[in-house]
Write a protein that holds these residues in place. Structure first.
Motif, short mmCIF file in Angstrom:
data_model
loop_
_atom_site.label_atom_id
_atom_site.label_comp_id
_atom_site.label_asym_id
_atom_site.label_seq_id
_atom_site.Cartn_x
_atom_site.Cartn_y
_atom_site.Cartn_z
N GLY A 1 33.21 -19.03 -13.45
CA GLY A 1 32.86 -20.36 -12.98
C GLY A 1 34.07 -21.21 -12.69
O GLY A 1 34.07 -22.03 -11.75
N LYS B 1 34.90 -23.10 -9.24
CA LYS B 1 35.20 -24.54 -9.22
C LYS B 1 36.52 -24.82 -8.51
O LYS B 1 36.62 -25.74 -7.69
N LEU C 1 30.66 -25.21 -14.25
CA LEU C 1 30.21 -25.99 -13.10
C LEU C 1 29.47 -27.26 -13.53
O LEU C 1 28.97 -27.99 -12.67
N VAL D 1 26.25 -31.51 -13.32
CA VAL D 1 26.62 -30.42 -12.40
C VAL D 1 27.44 -30.97 -11.24
O VAL D 1 27.15 -32.05 -10.70
N LEU E 1 28.56 -28.41 -5.46
CA LEU E 1 27.88 -27.11 -5.55
C LEU E 1 26.73 -27.01 -4.56
O LEU E 1 26.51 -25.97 -3.95
N ALA F 1 23.46 -21.68 -9.27
CA ALA F 1 24.32 -21.98 -8.13
C ALA F 1 23.60 -21.81 -6.80
O ALA F 1 24.22 -21.98 -5.75
#
Length: 381
Positions: free
Chosen positions: A115, A119, A149, A179, A183, A261
């Motif tokens: 992750g 990111k 995330l 979050v 994303l 995601a």
């Protein structure tokens, strides 16, 4: 005779590119004028990023992340299309090869480092992530990745549960309030090399847990915990991923990437095949060589040699497989298109000896196979 070499890597040993080179060396001993084309193939595991960078150009980016045990390490990923696309290999941050055999414990290992790579890529401007998820050390359903995330995984007292697959039974609520907004603006494609679901007898824990250090008791616990995670995902995210094909890849990271995601799972082989023009190369070839460290009945779950042999079969081209080990029920693959399968060891060898001698063993086996083929091939081939 036109020979296409399309192997995957031999885990712990040689990259796909190196395997192809040693195959070619053996063939050239028989016919130095043989027309050989090499297309090393990676299905989402080791070598995926390097294969994509070699085909597309681009640059490699280093990033400080945590390994499966939470220790800081340097990992890297590739950036293509002037940074708009990032190619990530989860194994560089969350892979089993990062741990000694004594440290492998899927109750505690985490995908957080994967992750962190995602990111970093998004913050650098990538709006498409292609993520290869082979070779994991984890069984946490992608919850570690999701934490990086901005997700929070809370127990009945609204406290964050401990990372790792062994603590998922404590989960009561998935908090999405923090979050990363970026994303939702990012397309995420997952190169997934297996079709296993998240849970059950063919799921992440039962099939792949033991190679990550899980005892039979741990496998049972991990499967129950992933079943519980699936129920919480269904409750909080309105997604039923328990039997999603490929959801069990990388200890459930496949399902986690879809859930947390919005990713799309695709066979890693198809992604590489499209990029390399593999299908056209098979059409033009007279003979195809492929291979992987181990070939057995699980190869049919979407491994690289399986993809190669299906394309070869489609166009009526003989396909020969090479492996460091031919495992359980490998003979079933003869009914699926393989002309023949060969194990590399030429005598009693330890695993360490097999790994050390792999370059020579690959070249020798390719030579032996090609000598036989040339002996019975048509004169002008």
């Amino acid at each position: 005779m036109k020979i296409l070499l399309a192997p995957d890597s031999f885990k712990d040993c040689l990259s796909a590119t190196e395997v192809a080179r040693h195959m070619a060396e053996g063939i050239k001993r028989v016919d130095k004028y043989a027309e050989i084309r090499s297309i090393p193939v990676a299905d989402g595991g080791e070598g995926f990023v390097q294969t994509m960078l070699a085909m597309e150009g681009g640059q490699q980016i280093s990033c400080r992340v945590t390994d499966p045990l939470g220790r800081e390490i340097d990992a890297s990923y590739g950036m293509l299309d002037n940074g708009l696309t990032a190619v990530i290999e989860m194994a560089t941050a969350s892979g089993i090869e990062l741990l000694s055999s004594e440290d492998r414990n899927p109750l505690t290992t985490t995908t957080r480092g994967t992750g962190q790579l995602m990111k970093d890529a998004m913050r650098r401007g990538s709006r498409k992530l292609i993520i290869g998820i082979g070779g994991s050390a984890t069984n946490d359903g992608g919850t570690g990745m999701a934490r990086a995330l901005g997700y929070h995984f809370l127990d009945q007292t609204n406290q964050e549960i401990t990372e790792g697959g062994g603590h998922l039974d404590q989960l009561r609520h998935i908090d999405q309030s923090s979050v990363l907004p970026i994303l939702k603006q990012t397309e995420i494609v997952v190169a997934c090399d297996v079709n296993n679901p998240l849970i059950g007898p063919n799921g992440a824990s039962a099939v792949y847990g033991p190679q990550k250090g899980a005892t039979p008791q741990m496998v049972s616990q991990l499967d129950k915990n992933l079943t519980h995670l699936a129920l919480i995902i269904q409750k909080d995210l309105q997604l039923d991923l328990s039997q999603l094909p490929g959801g069990g890849a990388a200890g459930g990271l496949g399902a986690g990437l879809v859930a947390f995601a919005g990713a799309m799972l695709r066979p890693g082989f198809s992604i590489i095949s499209e990029q390399t023009g593999l299908e056209q190369a098979i059409i033009e070839a007279d003979l195809v060589f492929t291979g992987e460290g181990k070939i057995d009945h699980q190869t049919k779950q979407g491994k690289t040699p399986w993809g190669v042999v299906q394309l070869s079969r489609k166009y009526g081209k003989p396909c020969i497989g090479f492996a460091g080990l031919l495992g359980d029920r490998y003979h079933e693959l003869y009914h699926e298109g393989f002309s023949s399968l060969f194990a590399l060891p030429n005598g009693p060898l330890s695993l360490e000896e097999s790994l050390t001698q792999a370059p020579e063993l690959i070249s020798d086996t390719a030579e032996q196979v090609f000598r036989l083929i040339r002996r019975y091939a048509p004169p002008n081939s």
